[in-house]
Design an enzyme around this catalytic site. Structure first.
Site, PDB file in Angstrom:
ATOM      1  N   CYS A  33       0.820  -1.224   0.000  1.00 24.73           N
ATOM      2  CA  CYS A  33       0.000   0.000   0.000  1.00 24.73           C
ATOM      3  C   CYS A  33       0.849   1.266   0.000  1.00 24.73           C
ATOM      4  O   CYS A  33       0.312   2.358  -0.189  1.00 24.73           O
ATOM      5  CB  CYS A  33      -0.938   0.014   1.209  1.00 24.73           C
ATOM      6  N   ASP A  35       2.380   2.583   2.576  1.00 26.64           N
ATOM      7  CA  ASP A  35       2.434   3.253   3.872  1.00 26.64           C
ATOM      8  C   ASP A  35       3.804   3.041   4.518  1.00 26.64           C
ATOM      9  O   ASP A  35       4.421   1.993   4.340  1.00 26.64           O
ATOM     10  CB  ASP A  35       1.347   2.715   4.805  1.00 26.64           C
ATOM     11  N   CYS A  58      -2.645   5.050   6.253  1.00 26.51           N
ATOM     12  CA  CYS A  58      -4.103   5.088   6.302  1.00 26.51           C
ATOM     13  C   CYS A  58      -4.570   5.355   7.743  1.00 26.51           C
ATOM     14  O   CYS A  58      -3.785   5.325   8.686  1.00 26.51           O
ATOM     15  CB  CYS A  58      -4.670   3.765   5.805  1.00 26.51           C
ATOM     16  N   CYS A 102      -2.838  -3.472   8.728  1.00 25.98           N
ATOM     17  CA  CYS A 102      -2.360  -2.139   9.107  1.00 25.98           C
ATOM     18  C   CYS A 102      -1.780  -2.149  10.518  1.00 25.98           C
ATOM     19  O   CYS A 102      -0.857  -1.384  10.821  1.00 25.98           O
ATOM     20  CB  CYS A 102      -3.486  -1.122   9.014  1.00 25.98           C
TER      21      CYS A 102
HETATM   22 FE1  FES Z   1      -1.409   0.427   4.312  1.00 25.17          FE
HETATM   23 FE2  FES Z   1      -3.280   0.486   6.157  1.00 25.17          FE
HETATM   24  S1  FES Z   1      -3.573   0.454   4.016  1.00 25.17           S
HETATM   25  S2  FES Z   1      -1.151   0.185   6.431  1.00 25.17           S
END
Ligand code: FES
Length: 131
Positions: A33, A35, A58, A102
Site C-alpha cells: 500500500c 504506507d 491510512c 495495518c
Molecule cells: Fe497500508 Fe493500512 S492500508 S497500512
C-alpha cells in the site's frame, strides 16, 4: 465502520513526533500500500520509557500506531516483544479484516527495532518479518 476507539486514535493520535536521543530508530513500510512508519523508542534499563512515531499511512495505520506506542510505554523489551497485532486491534475495539494488516506496521517496527537493539546480527531475520 470503525469502532469509536479507532476513530478517536485516528483523529487524536498519541505520541506523534520524534525522540532526538532515542536508542531505537527504525523505519518500516508496507510495499503493498506504500504506507511507511518511522518509530522512535527511548530505552532506560531495558524498559521503554518513551515511544513516538511519524507516519504516512491510512487511518487504521495511524490509530494502531497510536495505540501500539501507548501500549509499549513502560513495558520491558521482553514484554514489548510479546505484543501482537491482535492485542493492539483488540485494544482498539477491533478492526475490519481487510485492515488487520495495518496493525502489523507498528508492531512489526517494535519487534524489529528491539531485536536489532538487543542483537544487531538479528536485523536481517527481523526485516524478513516486516509487513
Ligand atoms: Fe497500508 Fe493500512 S492500508 S497500512
Amino acid at each position: 465502520m470503525y469502532p469509536a476507539i479507532v476513530m478517536e486514535h485516528f483523529l487524536n493520535p498519541r505520541n506523534v513526533g520524534i525522540i532526538e536521543d532515542a536508542e531505537i530508530i527504525i523505519q518500516v513500510g508496507d510495499p503493498t500500500c506504500g504506507d511507511s512508519l518511522l518509530l522512535f523508542l527511548k530505552i532506560d534499563n531495558d524498559v521503554i520509557s518513551d515511544a513516538k512515531f511519524r507516519i504516512k499511512g491510512c487511518g487504521a495505520a495511524i490509530a494502531t500506531s497510536s495505540m501500539t506506542t501507548e501500549m509499549v510505554k513502560g513495558k520491558t523489551l521482553e514484554e514489548a516483544l510479546a505484543l501482537t497485532d491482535v492485542q493492539v486491534a483488540e485494544a482498539l475495539g477491533g478492526l475490519p479484516d481487510e485492515k488487520m494488516h495495518c496493525s502489523s506496521l507498528a508492531v512489526g517496527a517494535i519487534h524489529a527495532g528491539i531485536l536489532r537493539y538487543i542483537s544487531p546480527q538479528e536485523e536481517g531475520a527481523a526485516e524478513q518479518n516486516m509487513p
